[in-house]
Design an enzyme around this catalytic site. Sequence first.
Site, PDB file in Angstrom:
ATOM      1  N   ASP A  14      22.424  -7.450 -28.764  1.00  0.00           N
ATOM      2  CA  ASP A  14      22.582  -6.431 -27.567  1.00  0.00           C
ATOM      3  C   ASP A  14      22.904  -7.467 -26.257  1.00  0.00           C
ATOM      4  OD1 ASP A  14      23.171  -4.146 -26.646  1.00  0.00           O
ATOM      5  OD2 ASP A  14      21.029  -3.780 -25.911  1.00  0.00           O
ATOM      6  N   LYS A  24      24.956  -8.108 -23.286  1.00  0.00           N
ATOM      7  CA  LYS A  24      25.960  -7.403 -22.515  1.00  0.00           C
ATOM      8  C   LYS A  24      25.463  -7.559 -21.242  1.00  0.00           C
ATOM      9  CE  LYS A  24      23.345  -3.055 -23.390  1.00  0.00           C
ATOM     10  NZ  LYS A  24      23.288  -1.897 -23.656  1.00  0.00           N
ATOM     11  N   ASN A  64      22.299  -6.650 -19.470  1.00  0.00           N
ATOM     12  CA  ASN A  64      21.039  -7.135 -19.963  1.00  0.00           C
ATOM     13  C   ASN A  64      21.034  -8.609 -19.329  1.00  0.00           C
ATOM     14  OD1 ASN A  64      20.412  -5.171 -21.226  1.00  0.00           O
ATOM     15  ND2 ASN A  64      20.833  -5.468 -23.405  1.00  0.00           N
ATOM     16  N   ASP A 105      15.707  -8.347 -21.960  1.00  0.00           N
ATOM     17  CA  ASP A 105      15.873  -6.999 -22.806  1.00  0.00           C
ATOM     18  C   ASP A 105      16.138  -7.518 -24.291  1.00  0.00           C
ATOM     19  OD1 ASP A 105      15.964  -4.444 -23.919  1.00  0.00           O
ATOM     20  OD2 ASP A 105      17.046  -3.748 -22.197  1.00  0.00           O
ATOM     21  N   THR A 110      25.914  -1.906 -28.448  1.00  0.00           N
ATOM     22  CA  THR A 110      26.976  -1.218 -27.709  1.00  0.00           C
ATOM     23  C   THR A 110      28.229  -1.556 -28.128  1.00  0.00           C
ATOM     24  OG1 THR A 110      25.339  -1.802 -25.604  1.00  0.00           O
ATOM     25  CG2 THR A 110      27.554  -0.753 -25.234  1.00  0.00           C
TER      26      THR A 110
HETATM   27  P1  AMP Z   1      15.404  -2.037 -17.514  1.00  0.00           P
HETATM   28  O1  AMP Z   1      14.436  -1.100 -17.632  1.00  0.00           O
HETATM   29  O2  AMP Z   1      14.988  -3.299 -17.890  1.00  0.00           O
HETATM   30  O3  AMP Z   1      16.629  -1.462 -17.931  1.00  0.00           O
HETATM   31  O4  AMP Z   1      15.270  -2.265 -15.919  1.00  0.00           O
HETATM   32  C1  AMP Z   1      15.751  -1.509 -14.981  1.00  0.00           C
HETATM   33  C2  AMP Z   1      16.643  -2.317 -13.847  1.00  0.00           C
HETATM   34  O5  AMP Z   1      15.784  -2.959 -13.054  1.00  0.00           O
HETATM   35  C3  AMP Z   1      17.417  -3.195 -14.258  1.00  0.00           C
HETATM   36  O6  AMP Z   1      18.799  -2.928 -14.538  1.00  0.00           O
HETATM   37  C4  AMP Z   1      17.376  -4.433 -13.250  1.00  0.00           C
HETATM   38  O7  AMP Z   1      18.197  -4.259 -12.235  1.00  0.00           O
HETATM   39  C5  AMP Z   1      15.992  -4.282 -12.491  1.00  0.00           C
HETATM   40  N1  AMP Z   1      15.070  -5.170 -13.274  1.00  0.00           N
HETATM   41  C6  AMP Z   1      14.466  -5.227 -14.524  1.00  0.00           C
HETATM   42  N2  AMP Z   1      13.862  -6.422 -14.876  1.00  0.00           N
HETATM   43  C7  AMP Z   1      14.185  -7.088 -13.731  1.00  0.00           C
HETATM   44  C8  AMP Z   1      13.544  -8.430 -13.393  1.00  0.00           C
HETATM   45  N3  AMP Z   1      12.756  -9.262 -13.916  1.00  0.00           N
HETATM   46  N4  AMP Z   1      13.777  -8.970 -12.125  1.00  0.00           N
HETATM   47  C9  AMP Z   1      14.627  -8.223 -11.367  1.00  0.00           C
HETATM   48  N5  AMP Z   1      15.296  -6.891 -11.443  1.00  0.00           N
HETATM   49  C10 AMP Z   1      14.721  -6.512 -12.646  1.00  0.00           C
END
Ligand code: AMP
Length: 286
Positions: free
Chosen positions: A147, A149, A152, A165, A182
């Site tokens: 996955d 993309k 991620n 992810d 996707t």
């Molecule tokens: P996710 O639930 O993993 O899709 O995270 C949601 C959003 O949070 C992502 O699209 C990133 O913009 C931000 N994010 C997630 N993990 C991190 C991280 N370790 N450091 C910085 N931003 C993060």
Amino acid sequence: MKTINETNSQKEENEKIDWSIKNFEIGKPLGKGKFGRVYVAREIKSKYVVALKVIFKEQIEKYKIHHQLRREMEIQSSLKHPNILRLYGWFHDNERIFLILEYAHGGELYTLLRQNGFLSETQAATYIASLTQALTYCHEKNVIHRDIKPENLLLDHEGRLKIADFGWSVQSRSKRHTMCGTLDYLAPEMVENKAHDYAVDNWTLGILCYEFLYGAPPFEAESQADTFRRIMKVELSFPSTPSVSAEAKNLISRLLVKDSSKRLSLQKIMEHPWIIKNANPTGTCN
Ligand code: AMP
């Protein structure tokens, strides 16, 4: 900056710690995913800055993602590579699960791509080389990501790429049969729901390389059915703008090959003239 895993003995200590929300100062929200929110946070004792992902147990039950999450956590915490986002640990309370993640200060690569429209050959080659090295490491550990993309892919404070992810990744020695991922990034054997192996990630590298350089994935279409058809026929064309070098097009064409056994190997990607000429060996892009 102090690291949460500075030395081996400290690492062992970290793994033994019974983390709780009391160990962290919570800062600004970083984003919202399908199953929860992510905040920047600071571990009080070490002052180390991390990203805390909060997932509500109710959501896990509702979407029945128990096994997927467990798998994601186990795989990601076992992977230690400069281009793979670290999962340092996790803890939970009555309602929530908290994942302690490496903080990627630069945010999503997707945002950078959308802001700029497309990336330079140096940036694209550096990210492809970083991804190739991370995937080589994953494949050695029998992990197929499946996955990959732009959403991620995160960037650290120096612009170094981090794969995040692992929700869809699998740890496997045999060929897999499950349909996931996707559409735009799917290899033909996955579109057809055929058995697939590590070579699906090599296909995705071709898709990403194209998207980095042209701003959109190569088989994008109005409908899912059309994308399916274009992937199956490998209907690949290179627009005249932006101008992209012949070497980059050569690499893309050698990755987007229907027969998975004929795709360029990860090792050959690293040896490809376009990578040698353009990729920044430090993996940083600032
Ligand atoms: P996710 O639930 O993993 O899709 O995270 C949601 C959003 O949070 C992502 O699209 C990133 O913009 C931000 N994010 C997630 N993990 C991190 C991280 N370790 N450091 C910085 N931003 C993060």
